[in-house]
Write a protein that holds these residues in place. Structure first.
Motif, short mmCIF file in Angstrom:
data_model
loop_
_atom_site.label_atom_id
_atom_site.label_comp_id
_atom_site.label_asym_id
_atom_site.label_seq_id
_atom_site.Cartn_x
_atom_site.Cartn_y
_atom_site.Cartn_z
N THR A 1 5.95 -44.74 8.86
CA THR A 1 5.50 -43.44 8.81
C THR A 1 4.28 -43.58 7.84
O THR A 1 4.07 -44.35 6.85
N THR B 1 9.67 -35.33 -1.86
CA THR B 1 9.51 -36.19 -3.11
C THR B 1 8.31 -37.39 -3.57
O THR B 1 8.25 -38.10 -2.72
N SER C 1 7.06 -40.98 -1.11
CA SER C 1 5.98 -40.79 -0.17
C SER C 1 4.68 -40.47 -1.04
O SER C 1 4.74 -40.26 -2.19
N LEU D 1 24.14 -39.08 6.53
CA LEU D 1 23.62 -40.10 7.22
C LEU D 1 24.39 -41.14 8.25
O LEU D 1 25.18 -41.55 7.48
N ARG E 1 12.71 -47.56 1.49
CA ARG E 1 13.29 -46.47 0.86
C ARG E 1 14.50 -46.35 0.06
O ARG E 1 14.91 -45.60 -0.44
N ALA F 1 20.09 -35.82 -3.34
CA ALA F 1 18.76 -36.05 -3.84
C ALA F 1 18.82 -36.29 -5.31
O ALA F 1 19.32 -35.49 -6.15
N GLY G 1 14.37 -37.81 -7.60
CA GLY G 1 13.88 -37.44 -6.07
C GLY G 1 14.09 -38.83 -5.56
O GLY G 1 13.01 -39.22 -4.58
N THR G 2 15.21 -39.50 -5.42
CA THR G 2 15.64 -40.78 -4.67
C THR G 2 16.82 -40.36 -4.14
O THR G 2 17.48 -39.44 -4.34
N LEU G 3 17.26 -41.39 -3.12
CA LEU G 3 18.43 -41.16 -2.30
C LEU G 3 19.51 -41.63 -3.40
O LEU G 3 19.62 -42.83 -3.69
N LEU H 1 9.55 -36.40 11.01
CA LEU H 1 9.78 -37.09 9.76
C LEU H 1 10.88 -37.19 9.47
O LEU H 1 11.53 -38.38 9.08
N TYR I 1 13.88 -40.73 9.68
CA TYR I 1 14.46 -41.25 8.41
C TYR I 1 16.07 -40.86 8.56
O TYR I 1 17.13 -41.70 8.20
N ALA I 2 16.43 -39.68 8.95
CA ALA I 2 17.90 -39.17 8.93
C ALA I 2 18.52 -39.87 9.89
O ALA I 2 19.57 -39.87 10.01
N ILE J 1 20.65 -32.63 6.54
CA ILE J 1 20.15 -32.34 5.27
C ILE J 1 20.31 -30.92 4.97
O ILE J 1 20.02 -30.00 5.36
#
Ligand code: X90
Length: 279
Positions: free
Chosen positions: A59, A83, A87, A158, A169, A189, A193-195, A260, A264-265, A271
């Protein structure tokens, strides 16, 4: 005082009533093709293409000039981005905001790093819109957004983290957690701002039970919920019904993921942005 709200396309918001709005697209890139994440794209068709595509996929985020184009004409811009920890979208928006203020006498541009994506971005955008419509000025709205952000949160489910891992990521070890068919990774999150993976759930029902439990233990008390899903309207609806059974006045809205978030999902992903009781 001309206000405008801008977001990158990871908010999944395509149209936004009652205020000037523009979505700045991210792109999904394969060796054959580039998909621009805007209203013209057939997202389910893209998800289908990606199932069989060969080679590298990735992406790219908007650049500074794309943000500058979106800001044009507004006196007061609020740009809400995905976040900054996953990105470059936020960094591009921040640079565009500085350039915009330099080249447009009296204009203001403020970038909100959502430290999140999807429905949590929509919540922030809706909050900004309400403040604009209530007649607050730029500084008041900026301060109020900072406060509001303390009370919005994001959970996700997910079925595959393959694209997240391939693009750096999440770590391959985290992606492996979802390696078995029927397993969903339920996560949040993080404050950075990360998983943040929280649970491995077997099956959709178990995932929904756990999702509701997590929302309750994290302070959800019947406020707003903004759900986006990748080709999984059934689970989104089921979550909505379960929450309404507990909180009949909750304000819940469902929308499909754009490109987007779908990339990713992945298929089946969900979400969920929500407010806590102090929002
Ligand atoms: O700049 C780019 O190319 C975009 C990179 C985006 C990477 C992450 C997207 C995640 C989308 C996954 C579930 C929610 C995660 C929330 C994390 C804060 C959706």
């Amino acid at each position: 005082m001309k206000f405008k709200i801008v977001s990158d396309s990871s908010s999944n918001v395509r149209e936004f009533a009652d205020i000037p709005f523009e979505s700045v697209p991210l792109k999904i890139i394969t060796e054959e093709k580039e998909y621009v994440d805007d209203a013209n794209l057939d997202v389910p068709a893209m998800v289908e293409d990606l199932r069989t595509v060969k080679g590298k996929t990735g992406t790219s985020c908007p650049n500074v000039s794309e943000y500058l184009d979106a800001f044009e004409g507004a006196e007061n811009v609020f740009a809400v981005t995905i976040t900054s920890n996953l990105s470059g979208s936020c960094a591009a928006a921040i640079q565009a905001a500085a350039e915009y203020e330099e080249t447009h006498e009296g204009a203001h541009a403020y970038v909100v790093d959502s430290l999140s994506t999807g429905g949590e971005m929509r919540l922030i955008m809706e909050h900004i819109r309400a403040q604009v419509l209530a007649g607050l000025n730029f500084e008041q709205i900026r301060d109020s957004v900072r406060e509001y952000q303390k009370h919005t949160h994001l959970l996700f489910s997910l079925q595959s983290l393959a694209n997240l891992a391939r693009n750096g990521r999440v770590s391959p070890a985290v992606a492996k957690l979802a390696g078995v068919l029927g397993i969903r990774i339920l996560g949040a999150a993080s404050d950075e701002g990360t998983l943040q993976p929280l649970h491995k759930c077997r099956g959709e029902k178990k995932m929904l039970d756990t999702m509701v439990e997590e929302m309750l233990s994290r302070g959800f008390k019947g406020g707003k919920v903004r759900i986006s899903h990748c080709l999984n309207p059934e689970s989104a609806q089921e979550l909505k019904e379960r929450l309404l059974a507990k909180f009949p006045t909750a304000d819940i809205f469902i929308e499909p993921c754009g490109a987007l978030c779908s990339f990713y999902a992945e298929r089946g992903g969900m979400i969920v942005g929500y407010e806590d009781s102090l929002a």
